[in-house]
Scaffold this active site. Structure first.
Site, PDB file in Angstrom:
ATOM      1  N   TYR A  17       0.830  -1.219   0.000  1.00  0.00           N
ATOM      2  CA  TYR A  17       0.000   0.000   0.000  1.00  0.00           C
ATOM      3  C   TYR A  17       0.857   1.259   0.000  1.00  0.00           C
ATOM      4  O   TYR A  17       0.729   2.106  -0.888  1.00  0.00           O
ATOM      5  CB  TYR A  17      -0.925  -0.015   1.222  1.00  0.00           C
ATOM      6  CG  TYR A  17      -1.787   1.219   1.360  1.00  0.00           C
ATOM      7  CD1 TYR A  17      -2.853   1.427   0.486  1.00  0.00           C
ATOM      8  CD2 TYR A  17      -1.557   2.153   2.361  1.00  0.00           C
ATOM      9  CE1 TYR A  17      -3.666   2.557   0.605  1.00  0.00           C
ATOM     10  CE2 TYR A  17      -2.355   3.282   2.493  1.00  0.00           C
ATOM     11  CZ  TYR A  17      -3.410   3.485   1.608  1.00  0.00           C
ATOM     12  OH  TYR A  17      -4.201   4.600   1.725  1.00  0.00           O
ATOM     13  N   LYS A 133       8.686  -2.420  16.507  1.00  0.00           N
ATOM     14  CA  LYS A 133       9.334  -1.290  15.834  1.00  0.00           C
ATOM     15  C   LYS A 133      10.520  -0.789  16.649  1.00  0.00           C
ATOM     16  O   LYS A 133      11.557  -0.417  16.084  1.00  0.00           O
ATOM     17  CB  LYS A 133       8.322  -0.163  15.598  1.00  0.00           C
ATOM     18  CG  LYS A 133       7.220  -0.521  14.602  1.00  0.00           C
ATOM     19  CD  LYS A 133       6.251   0.639  14.394  1.00  0.00           C
ATOM     20  CE  LYS A 133       5.150   0.276  13.413  1.00  0.00           C
ATOM     21  NZ  LYS A 133       4.218   1.399  13.168  1.00  0.00           N
ATOM     22  N   SER A 154      -0.963   9.069  11.236  1.00  0.00           N
ATOM     23  CA  SER A 154      -2.006   8.273  10.572  1.00  0.00           C
ATOM     24  C   SER A 154      -2.106   8.611   9.092  1.00  0.00           C
ATOM     25  O   SER A 154      -1.975   9.777   8.701  1.00  0.00           O
ATOM     26  CB  SER A 154      -3.370   8.521  11.232  1.00  0.00           C
ATOM     27  OG  SER A 154      -3.375   8.075  12.562  1.00  0.00           O
TER      28      SER A 154
END
Length: 317
Positions: A17, A133, A154
């Site tokens: 994506y 992460k 976001s």
């Protein structure tokens, strides 16, 4: 002065994506662009390969555990930007090992693009992803690899689609998480990719965290809904989901639904993306590159009004 030298950039996860946005940003900024993708086995993968080749991308095919092949590919580029999806985050340990062995990579950008993981905590399902992460950050630093970490907060197109359902002209109800007043940061994916590629080749961002938090993209759910109502001349019924209910769902739902709820809780109830102040030492992307006209939330809503996006499948993990 900003470093404007063109670097050979390899995108790992280029068919995903965000990977597609990253490839386009790299090419638009004039960088020789490479992609390291999995070997082709399906027609869908073949279509993605042809897409990359049509853009002018040099494509390497291999797995991350093919160490010798991966090192050989890395030795042909200068910068590595990873956009691997959440389930593959720890696979980047293999990439870090290969980068260290190659010995020529000027900058590594691991796959993050969310909350600033060293400054926020979350409910257990999401906290586990944040910890992965952090593990990649610490492994990168331990290996002595020059890095840039990108906290993009976001993805605006993704979350606006998820929250407002702009494709559904019959939609009358909108879910609101918590009070709806917590401030989130919604950045258009194109801007995330632009800022990432710019920072990955900028000495000012070397061994720094770049936080993407432009003023025009700080917004609450209630503000977002009101903006959409004003544009569509519609009034939506707001159905609030209390924080207590979301915490309970995190404890009782199965994977990956529990992660979805934990992310929504962290971003839209706790306001984790804006709960800490930026200091003069922080690198904020829109201030680092003030000449870039980023797409603010209101402008993106106008785009969605003119061209409603396709509905999305909510995959948070």
């Amino acid at each position: 002065m900003e470093n404007i030298e063109k670097s050979k950039i390899m995108i790992v996860g280029a068919t995903g994506y965000l990977g597609d946005y990253m490839v386009r940003a790299s090419l638009s900024l004039g960088h020789p662009t490479f992609a390291y993708i999995r070997p082709i086995h399906t027609s869908s993968q073949l279509s993605k390969l042809h897409h990359l080749l049509s853009l002018g991308v040099t494509v390497f095919q291999g797995e991350l555990d093919e160490q010798e092949k991966l090192v050989s590919c890395l030795q042909q580029v200068d910068v590595v930007i990873s956009t691997l999806a959440v389930p593959q985050h720890l696979e980047q340990l293999k990439l870090i090992k290969a980068i260290k062995q190659a010995g020529n990579i000027k900058r590594f950008v691991p796959s993050e693009y969310g909350n600033e993981v060293d400054r926020v905590k979350a409910l257990p399902p999401f906290e586990a992803l944040l910890e992965n992460k952090r593990k990649i950050r610490r492994a990168t630093e331990e290996a002595g690899i020059p890095y840039t970490y990108v906290s993009a907060n976001s993805f605006a197109a993704y979350f606006i689609n998820y929250l407002l359902h702009p494709h559904d002209l019959k939609c009358q109800h909108i879910l609101v998480y918590g009070t709806g007043q917590a401030k989130a940061v919604l950045n258009h994916e194109e801007d995330v990719a632009f800022y990432t590629v710019k920072a990955a080749t900028d000495k000012r961002a070397e061994n720094r965290v770049v936080i993407i938090r432009p003023e025009g993209n700080i917004i609450s759910q209630l503000e977002l809904i009101t903006l959409w109502e004003n544009r569509t001349n519609r009034a939506f019924k707001r159905q609030h989901i209390p924080e207590k209910e979301m915490i309970k769902q995190c404890e009782t739902l199965d994977f990956p639904e529990n992660i979805r709820v934990a992310i929504l809780h962290n971003v839209f109830v706790k306001g984790a993306q804006t709960m800490f102040e930026l200091s003069p030492e922080d690198v904020e992307a829109s201030k680092l590159y003030p000449d870039h006209k980023y797409t603010c939330v209101e402008a993106l809503l106008d785009v969605f009004l003119a061209n409603p996006p396709q509905p999305i499948v909510a995959k948070f993990a």
